[in-house]
Enzyme design. Structure first.
Site, PDB file in Angstrom:
ATOM      1  N   SER A 266       0.964  -1.633   0.071  1.00  0.00           N
ATOM      2  CA  SER A 266      -0.419  -0.010   0.497  1.00  0.00           C
ATOM      3  C   SER A 266       1.004   1.245   0.220  1.00  0.00           C
ATOM      4  O   SER A 266       1.549   1.772  -0.895  1.00  0.00           O
ATOM      5  CB  SER A 266      -0.776  -0.453   1.209  1.00  0.00           C
ATOM      6  OG  SER A 266      -2.106   0.598   0.898  1.00  0.00           O
ATOM      7  N   HIS A 407      -7.610  -5.709  -0.250  1.00  0.00           N
ATOM      8  CA  HIS A 407      -6.622  -4.736  -0.046  1.00  0.00           C
ATOM      9  C   HIS A 407      -5.875  -5.710   1.475  1.00  0.00           C
ATOM     10  O   HIS A 407      -5.527  -5.477   1.917  1.00  0.00           O
ATOM     11  CB  HIS A 407      -7.280  -3.504   0.340  1.00  0.00           C
ATOM     12  CG  HIS A 407      -5.285  -2.974   0.091  1.00  0.00           C
ATOM     13  ND1 HIS A 407      -5.218  -2.216  -0.472  1.00  0.00           N
ATOM     14  CD2 HIS A 407      -5.518  -1.668   1.467  1.00  0.00           C
ATOM     15  CE1 HIS A 407      -3.835  -1.188  -0.281  1.00  0.00           C
ATOM     16  NE2 HIS A 407      -3.871  -0.726   0.902  1.00  0.00           N
TER      17      HIS A 407
HETATM   18  C1  GCU Z   1      -5.060   4.861   1.916  1.00  0.00           C
HETATM   19  C2  GCU Z   1      -4.984   5.163   0.974  1.00  0.00           C
HETATM   20  C3  GCU Z   1      -4.255   4.570  -0.024  1.00  0.00           C
HETATM   21  C4  GCU Z   1      -3.067   3.958   0.668  1.00  0.00           C
HETATM   22  C5  GCU Z   1      -3.604   2.858   1.920  1.00  0.00           C
HETATM   23  C6  GCU Z   1      -2.512   2.403   2.390  1.00  0.00           C
HETATM   24  O1  GCU Z   1      -6.083   3.543   1.293  1.00  0.00           O
HETATM   25  O2  GCU Z   1      -5.988   5.980   0.026  1.00  0.00           O
HETATM   26  O3  GCU Z   1      -3.777   5.670  -1.248  1.00  0.00           O
HETATM   27  O4  GCU Z   1      -2.785   2.905  -0.337  1.00  0.00           O
HETATM   28  O5  GCU Z   1      -4.432   4.714   2.012  1.00  0.00           O
HETATM   29  O6  GCU Z   1      -1.557   2.628   2.713  1.00  0.00           O
HETATM   30  O7  GCU Z   1      -3.087   1.471   3.147  1.00  0.00           O
END
Ligand code: GCU
Length: 427
Positions: A266, A407
């Site tokens: 992420s 995710h």
């Molecule tokens: C949020 C953000 C993303 C990121 C994510 C994370 O959703 O919008 O860009 O990748 O957090 O790091 O968990």
């Protein structure tokens, strides 16, 4: 002001507030037919229009040019490497993880001077290693103690993200092993690799007021008192710290510094890409669900956008990047060029099917658009014409898979990374 007038107005205020937060994950575009038309800049063309036809032009001109562009317009310019490395091994345990591994903890002083700001590096090594172990290195969200329930790991003392802190972590009361499923330490060690991690918060606490407590002001140039528009932000700082961890790995004879994979999930996947793009000592680079600002193409209007990420997380990138909020088509690059900066080294981009916010197709298309650079440099690039179906990994010099589910980092993801490393590093 309107909110204080009369209660009837409260409804309107609530509505306005809601509009201000529009384009949240819920109401972003997830319709492929509304992505819009875009033209990607050509990675094999210099900014002055000249074609990059050979590896030496790529190396001597295009690669440095692209690094400069990404630093100037997005991630910011980082401080240079400290003149010398200063570290101390504070734990050297022959038994960790119930005997599956060995544990080492190292204090690395980030300015090369002690006393001074430092970070704690945790290294878990395979117990049965017969020589220097190749390493998977990545930053963690919840503290080094969150990656494994091993009771010997020192508890993190730095700021913990709400919901990621000791009080909220899932595995045990003190948070040990709260992220264990994302790290799969036993699996990694069993296959003969070491696992190394740093807590991202020690480098830059991940919130809007984190700058003051971050490493950045401690590395200001002589006379500098505030941030310049092209200075680094949190992602730049986290990436820089991964290179400092690698400085230590180069000093440890039980670790193989020529075989270090840098990985992250992420926002930390965005970080591993930027670290791997800049520091060619990383031999494999892995992005897990990195999305916007990571592997996903910025010009596609799908899921998170440049404007959204700059609004929610202004401390991640530099100030210049904000000027592209409403004119993303003017960026002098797109994220396929960040991926191309890793060439010809092996690169793995992983998506998750339900992680639409991160735009799985945009991640695949970026990897595909980096392929011409990989091929020009003599590799097989990404050997997939179309986006592979779910759970059908493709492993060329660029690897890609879209896992089923949401995710996260799962055992399935790790199985692919380990197989990819074996393919490129050998057994
Ligand atoms: C949020 C953000 C993303 C990121 C994510 C994370 O959703 O919008 O860009 O990748 O957090 O790091 O968990």
């Amino acid at each position: 002001m309107c909110c204080t007038r009369m209660s009837m107005m409260n409804h309107i205020c609530t509505a306005l507030l809601f509009t201000a937060f529009a384009q949240s994950p819920k109401d972003a575009n997830y319709d492929e037919s509304k992505v819009g038309n875009y033209t990607l800049p050509d990675p094999l063309k210099l900014h002055n229009g000249q074609a990059v036809t050979a590896a030496d032009i790529w190396r001597a001109q295009r690669r440095p040019e692209l690094l400069r562009l990404f630093a100037t317009h997005m991630y910011g310019n980082s401080a240079p490497k400290p003149a010398k490395i200063e570290y101390e091994v504070t734990t050297r345990a022959a038994k960790a993880l119930g005997g599956a591994g060995m544990r080492r903890e190292i204090t690395v002083w980030l300015t090369g001077k002690r006393p001074g700001p430092s970070m704690q590096l945790l290294v878990l090594l395979p117990a049965a290693a017969k020589g220097p172990s190749p390493v998977f290195l990545g930053p963690n969200f919840g503290g080094n103690h969150a990656i494994s329930a091993d009771p010997g790991i020192t508890l993190a003392k730095s700021w913990l993200r709400p919901g990621k802190g000791v009080e909220n972590n899932r595995a045990t009361k003190d948070g040990r092993g709260g992220e264990a499923s994302r790290w799969q330490a036993e699996m990694v060690l069993k296959q003969g690799y070491a696992l190394a991690t740093i807590h991202y918060s020690e480098i830059f606490p991940d919130h809007k007021d984190g700058l003051g407590d971050s490493i950045i002001p401690k590395l200001y140039r002589d006379g500098q008192t505030s941030q310049e528009p092209d200075d680094w932000g949190a992602i730049g700082a986290w990436a820089w710290a991964l290179s400092r961890a690698l400085d230590y790995i180069e000093k440890d004879k039980d670790l193989d510094a020529r075989r270090v994979a840098v990985l992250g999930h992420s926002r930390l996947g965005k970080t591993s890409l930027w670290a791997g793009a800049q520091d060619e000592r990383f031999s494999i680079v892995i992005s897990n669900d990195s999305g916007e600002g990571g592997a996903a193409l910025a010009r596609r209007n799908f899921g998170e956008t440049v404007e959204r990420i700059n609004t929610s997380f202004p401390w991640w990138f530099n100030a210049n990047f904000k000027s592209y909020n409403k004119r993303v088509e003017h960026l002098p690059f797109d994220q396929h060029m960040l991926l191309a900066l890793i060439a010809p080294r092996p690169l793995y981009v992983a998506s998750a099917q339900e992680d639409l916010w991160a735009d799985p197709r945009g991640e695949f298309l970026a990897a595909k658009a980096a392929d011409p650079v990989y091929r020009m440099l003599g590799t097989d690039g990404l050997p997939a014409k179309e986006m592979p179906s779910v759970n059908q990994p493709v492993h060329g010099t660029i690897g890609y898979h879209m896992r089923s589910g949401k995710h996260d980092v799962t055992a399935y993801d790790w199985e692919q990374y380990l197989a990819f490393a074996r393919k490129h590093w050998g057994r």
